[in-house]
Scaffold this motif. Structure first.
Motif, mmCIF file in Angstrom:
data_model
loop_
_atom_site.group_PDB
_atom_site.id
_atom_site.type_symbol
_atom_site.label_atom_id
_atom_site.label_comp_id
_atom_site.label_asym_id
_atom_site.label_seq_id
_atom_site.Cartn_x
_atom_site.Cartn_y
_atom_site.Cartn_z
ATOM 1 N N SER A 1 62.289 -54.616 -30.316
ATOM 2 C CA SER A 1 63.197 -53.569 -30.804
ATOM 3 C C SER A 1 64.159 -54.131 -31.847
ATOM 4 N N ARG A 2 64.638 -55.334 -31.599
ATOM 5 C CA ARG A 2 65.565 -55.963 -32.571
ATOM 6 C C ARG A 2 64.845 -56.225 -33.891
ATOM 7 N N TYR B 1 64.328 -52.986 -35.750
ATOM 8 C CA TYR B 1 65.591 -52.495 -36.296
ATOM 9 C C TYR B 1 66.035 -53.347 -37.487
ATOM 10 N N GLU B 2 65.825 -54.650 -37.380
ATOM 11 C CA GLU B 2 66.172 -55.530 -38.504
ATOM 12 C C GLU B 2 65.353 -55.159 -39.733
ATOM 13 N N ARG C 1 64.259 -52.223 -40.405
ATOM 14 C CA ARG C 1 64.854 -50.987 -40.950
ATOM 15 C C ARG C 1 66.061 -51.315 -41.829
ATOM 16 N N CYS C 2 66.923 -52.193 -41.322
ATOM 17 C CA CYS C 2 68.152 -52.530 -42.062
ATOM 18 C C CYS C 2 67.815 -53.188 -43.398
ATOM 19 N N ASP D 1 68.472 -45.762 -39.869
ATOM 20 C CA ASP D 1 67.679 -44.912 -38.973
ATOM 21 C C ASP D 1 66.939 -43.817 -39.737
ATOM 22 N N PRO E 1 64.733 -42.134 -36.438
ATOM 23 C CA PRO E 1 63.368 -42.225 -36.924
ATOM 24 C C PRO E 1 62.329 -41.762 -35.902
#
Lengths: 385, 78
Positions: free
Chosen positions: A43-44, A47-48, A50-51, A63, A240
């Motif tokens: 998950s991290r 998300y990274e 995505r950032c 998001d 998302p």
């Protein structure tokens, strides 16, 4: 091998990309599917990614970065999820089939009308045609940022202003430019930006996505497991998750994140400068060789690092094969999934040989390709030429 | 199994929001950790932020700093 088929996929990646994929595939669980270390690690990582994608492409919110398996899937989601019967869309002759076929399907199955801004023999559009094609029911401009055949770019900032002025959405296919050309979707006025991870972004195949301006609502085409709201009969509404049913390509996204960190460190403007300098060097070296026809507008202020050409009237597949077999140079012949562009250039029968450059190519490789083209042009010249 | 304690539990609309929460809390040294959403809050799945109740103000400030909107804030035995 001299690899000059980077518009298809970048072969050489920063070494940290493979390392990140190897690390992920031996350590990561399923993202959004639990709170143990292995799942949280996934998950991290997602998300990274995505950032980093949001930072690279100017997406206002991480998001609102949606991951898919490629740009084609992203374009299908955007084109399939934004329009209703009776709507009208303006697109262009520069498009790849990943835009064209979803648009043709909308026309065929949903009663959506589509018009295409024509390209001339240099692959250029007249921006006045966007005004001329405008109708009261026009809802969007759907277009590429750069032709995958000629490397000609469309002026997204200009089209963004046009879209705002007329209350339209601007959906951009940035397959050829994400990671290779500086992009700020907010500044350009792009509402939905579709990208692939394995070309200019230098990540693994099987990664891609779309960046959505907050406020733009896209209906999901696939629904299913989301890791949240499991007892709801419908897909969660929030981005998302709304557009990401099913397990992510977490291993691929680990590689994409590593590539994106590299791009941010190197600077996309610097990468673009180097790639276009290589393409320019090659173009200058081949343009005057007898028998060589180069396509596209090479006097334009900005371009993708692509040079497509033909020798005499020879089959582009034959020339590309000779380049591979006799010189070890990898290029792409044929139609490049860009039928309207070839129709505009008059190259439907012959196709074209596409040379496309990456950050890892060198001047020496460009020069070697020039020598190969010169020799092949001499060898294939018709008698008396 | 360890004994349950009363905790502040923050739920989110998406996993992306939960990950954003973890990122800002790590960065700003706000206490807590991600846990599976307790059954007492929702029968669905997903991640929640669990922290000592006395840190509520600090946690709300962290979310406000990054524009993060929680689904709900609860107090329950975790």
């Amino acid at each position: 091998m001299i690899y000059l088929d980077n518009a298809a996929t970048t072969l050489r990646k920063p070494p940290q990309v493979a390392a990140a994929v190897a690390e992920a595939i031996t350590s990561m669980g399923n993202a959004s599917r639990g709170a143990h270390d292995a799942s949280l690690s996934a998950s991290r990582t997602v998300y990274e990614a995505r950032c980093l994608t949001a930072e690279l492409l100017g997406c206002p919110r991480p998001d609102h970065v949606i991951f898919t398996c490629n740009a084609t899937e992203a374009l299908n989601i955007a084109i399939g999820g934004l329009f209703a019967p009776g709507d009208h869309i303006i697109s262009t002759d520069l498009e790849h089939n990943s835009v064209l076929r979803p648009l043709y399907r909308l026309e065929r199955e949903q009663g959506v009308a589509v018009d295409f801004v024509p390209a001339d023999r240099r692959g250029c559009v007249d921006y006045g045609d966007f005004d001329r094609l405008l109708r009261p029911e026009t809802r969007a401009v759907v277009c590429t940022h750069a032709s995958n055949l000629t490397g000609n770019m469309l002026d997204l900032a200009r089209l963004g202003r046009f879209a705002r002025e007329h209350g339209l959405l601007l959906v951009a296919d940035c397959s050829q430019t994400a990671g290779a050309v500086p992009i700020d979707m907010g500044a350009l006025g792009v509402d939905v930006l579709c990208f692939t991870g394995h070309k200019g972004l230098m990540g693994p195949q099987g990664t891609g996505g779309l960046c959505i301006r907050p406020g733009v609502e896209i209906r999901p085409w696939k629904v299913g497991g989301s890791g949240v709201q499991s007892y709801s009969c419908t897909q969660p509404e929030e981005y998302p998750t709304r557009l990401e049913a099913g397990t992510h390509n977490g291993h691929g996204l680990a590689g994409l994140a590593a590539a994106e960190r590299f791009l941010l460190e190197e600077g996309v403007d610097r990468i673009h400068e180097k790639e276009t300098a290589l393409a320019r060097r090659f173009y200058e070296g081949v343009r005057a060789i007898p028998g060589v026809t180069v396509y596209g507008d090479h006097g334009a202020p900005d371009r993708a690092a692509i040079v497509s050409l033909n020798l005499w009237d020879r089959d582009s597949g034959e020339i590309s094969d000779a380049l591979a077999e006799e010189y070890g140079i990898a290029t792409r012949p044929g139609a490049h999934c860009a039928p309207r562009m070839h129709q505009a250039l008059g190259t439907v029968e012959q196709g074209a040989v596409r040379f496309s450059f990456s950050y890892y190519n060198t001047d020496a490789e460009a020069d070697e390709a020039i020598r190969a083209v010169r020799t092949l042009a001499e060898e294939t010249a018709p008698q008396g030429a | 199994m360890r004994e349950k304690k009363m905790m502040l539990v923050v739920t989110f609309h998406t996993t992306a929001d939960a990950m954003a929460m973890e990122k800002v809390c790590k960065r700003d040294q706000v206490p807590g950790r991600l846990i599976p959403v307790p059954r007492a809050i929702s029968a669905g799945c997903g991640l929640a932020w669990s922290a000592p109740p006395e840190n509520e103000e600090q946690i709300c400030q962290a979310m406000a700093r990054v524009g993060l909107e929680p689904e709900e804030l609860h107090r329950c035995l975790v």
